[in-house]
Design an enzyme around this catalytic site. Structure first.
Site, mmCIF file in Angstrom:
data_model
loop_
_atom_site.group_PDB
_atom_site.id
_atom_site.type_symbol
_atom_site.label_atom_id
_atom_site.label_comp_id
_atom_site.label_asym_id
_atom_site.label_seq_id
_atom_site.Cartn_x
_atom_site.Cartn_y
_atom_site.Cartn_z
ATOM 1 N N GLU A 1 3.493 -3.794 -4.230
ATOM 2 C CA GLU A 1 4.393 -2.769 -4.747
ATOM 3 C C GLU A 1 5.632 -3.438 -5.345
ATOM 4 O O GLU A 1 6.585 -3.754 -4.607
ATOM 5 C CB GLU A 1 4.833 -1.827 -3.625
ATOM 6 C CG GLU A 1 3.700 -1.094 -2.952
ATOM 7 C CD GLU A 1 4.172 0.215 -2.312
ATOM 8 O OE1 GLU A 1 3.624 1.260 -2.676
ATOM 9 O OE2 GLU A 1 5.093 0.192 -1.479
ATOM 10 N N GLU B 1 11.308 -0.459 1.204
ATOM 11 C CA GLU B 1 12.443 0.351 1.668
ATOM 12 C C GLU B 1 12.855 -0.053 3.080
ATOM 13 O O GLU B 1 14.035 -0.029 3.431
ATOM 14 C CB GLU B 1 12.080 1.847 1.594
ATOM 15 C CG GLU B 1 12.080 2.334 0.147
ATOM 16 C CD GLU B 1 11.116 3.463 -0.146
ATOM 17 O OE1 GLU B 1 10.641 4.120 0.798
ATOM 18 O OE2 GLU B 1 10.823 3.674 -1.342
ATOM 19 N N LYS C 1 6.832 9.128 2.965
ATOM 20 C CA LYS C 1 8.221 8.711 3.214
ATOM 21 C C LYS C 1 8.943 9.764 4.065
ATOM 22 O O LYS C 1 8.313 10.395 4.906
ATOM 23 C CB LYS C 1 8.928 8.420 1.886
ATOM 24 C CG LYS C 1 8.125 7.406 1.043
ATOM 25 C CD LYS C 1 8.844 6.858 -0.143
ATOM 26 C CE LYS C 1 7.944 5.865 -0.874
ATOM 27 N NZ LYS C 1 8.580 5.243 -2.018
ATOM 28 N N ASN D 1 1.986 7.693 0.906
ATOM 29 C CA ASN D 1 3.139 7.425 1.750
ATOM 30 C C ASN D 1 4.138 8.560 1.523
ATOM 31 O O ASN D 1 4.789 8.606 0.490
ATOM 32 C CB ASN D 1 3.740 6.063 1.355
ATOM 33 C CG ASN D 1 5.013 5.753 2.123
ATOM 34 O OD1 ASN D 1 5.396 6.486 3.038
ATOM 35 N ND2 ASN D 1 5.681 4.676 1.750
ATOM 36 N N SER E 1 5.086 4.077 -8.780
ATOM 37 C CA SER E 1 4.977 5.067 -9.856
ATOM 38 C C SER E 1 3.534 5.312 -10.300
ATOM 39 O O SER E 1 3.260 5.482 -11.490
ATOM 40 C CB SER E 1 5.856 4.665 -11.045
ATOM 41 O OG SER E 1 7.223 4.673 -10.657
ATOM 42 N N HIS F 1 7.208 -2.151 4.177
ATOM 43 C CA HIS F 1 7.513 -1.477 2.908
ATOM 44 C C HIS F 1 8.877 -1.961 2.408
ATOM 45 O O HIS F 1 9.776 -2.219 3.209
ATOM 46 C CB HIS F 1 7.530 0.041 3.125
ATOM 47 C CG HIS F 1 7.577 0.789 1.833
ATOM 48 N ND1 HIS F 1 8.744 0.960 1.134
ATOM 49 C CD2 HIS F 1 6.598 1.374 1.100
ATOM 50 C CE1 HIS F 1 8.481 1.637 0.017
ATOM 51 N NE2 HIS F 1 7.181 1.900 -0.022
HETATM 52 P P1 13P Z 1 6.291 5.955 -5.827
HETATM 53 O O1 13P Z 1 4.824 6.245 -6.040
HETATM 54 O O2 13P Z 1 7.116 7.180 -5.616
HETATM 55 O O3 13P Z 1 6.820 5.042 -6.902
HETATM 56 O O4 13P Z 1 6.413 5.141 -4.448
HETATM 57 C C1 13P Z 1 5.542 4.084 -4.220
HETATM 58 C C2 13P Z 1 5.673 3.664 -2.813
HETATM 59 O O5 13P Z 1 6.704 3.199 -2.386
HETATM 60 C C3 13P Z 1 4.508 3.874 -1.923
HETATM 61 O O6 13P Z 1 4.681 3.207 -0.720
#
Ligand code: 13P
Length: 253
Positions: free
Chosen positions: A165, A97, A11, A9, A210, A95
């Site tokens: 997640e 976010e 982002k 992802n 992470s 997600h």
């Molecule tokens: P990180 O791997 O940066 O923690 O992000 C995970 C994530 O949100 C994948 O969708």
């Protein structure tokens, strides 16, 4: 065993040129990897250029979001059919976010999952508890609710992937331990079994939060972890490829 999946992802990162370069490196670096699926999710503006690079390879394309209408006066939104038209096979939905910054609810997530399936896009449905919810001991309650509401009235589960997640593990460098993740993955599997019976066997459950080249081996070794949804570590081809090969080694040997 279900075929593993590692999805990156990206982002809100990468220009079109940078995205194309990263996609090319991932394609070339994983040409020999077998037994699973590799997915990249660039920003909307880079989707079709990235598709031009990965088309016909083992790397698949995902959108990071869609809207649940086909077209019309919805300024700023992208329809499922448009993501498909740009080359997407998958779409990340719900997600944390998006839930946090863009006020997505289980109801809108459910509408998006339904519309994605109707359009022939495969949803990657994200669920996960906050730190406060974990501390309060309501992780299973929260994740169970997100799954049941996110999948409400959906009978045909072909193509659906769940990504667990934990919000406290995203972008913090504080991944869930393999045992912590396995515990929730096992709970998710039992929920899916209750909802869908034997049909649930084909649904993958990925871990995200992470994930790095160093911790993927131990995570992917857990029974109910079918792969990973990777954020930060998917932005560099070397680390993302290490995560892919690390997963393939544990899930396909
Ligand atoms: P990180 O791997 O940066 O923690 O992000 C995970 C994530 O949100 C994948 O969708």
């Amino acid at each position: 065993m279900r075929p593993w999946m590692v999805a990156g992802n990206w982002k809100m990162n990468k220009t079109i040129g940078e995205a194309v370069e990263l996609a090319r490196a991932i394609k070339e670096g994983t040409a020999e990897v077998k037994g699973g699926e590799i997915v990249v999710a660039p920003v909307f503006t880079a989707l079709s250029s990235v598709y031009g690079v990965i088309k016909g390879s083992q790397v698949r394309l995902a959108a990071q979001n869609i809207y649940f209408e086909e077209k019309g006066a919805f300024t700023g939104e992208v329809a499922p059919g448009m993501a498909k038209d740009a080359g997407c096979e998958y779409v990340i939905i719900g997600h944390s976010e998006r839930r946090k910054y863009f006020h997505e609810t289980d109801a809108s997530v459910n509408a998006k999952v339904k519309k994605a399936l109707e359009t022939g896009l495969k949803p990657i449905l994200c669920v996960g508890e906050t730190e406060e919810e974990r501390e309060q001991g309501v992780t299973e309650f929260v994740v169970g609710l997100q799954i049941r509401r996110g999948l409400h009235a959906i009978e045909n589960v072909d193509g659906i992937t769940i990504a667990y997640e934990p919000v406290w593990a995203i972008g913090t460098g504080k991944n869930a331990t393999p045992d912590q993740a396995q515990e929730v993955h096992s709970f998710i599997r039992s929920e899916l079994d209750k909802l869908y019976g034997p049909k649930a066997g084909s649904l993958r459950v990925l871990y995200g939060g992470s994930v790095t080249a160093d911790n993927i081996g131990d995570l992917a070794a857990m029974n109910d972890i079918d792969g990973a949804l990777v954020g930060g570590a998917s932005l560099k081809s070397e680390t993302f490829i290490s995560i892919i090969t690390g997963t393939a080694k544990k899930r396909w040997s």
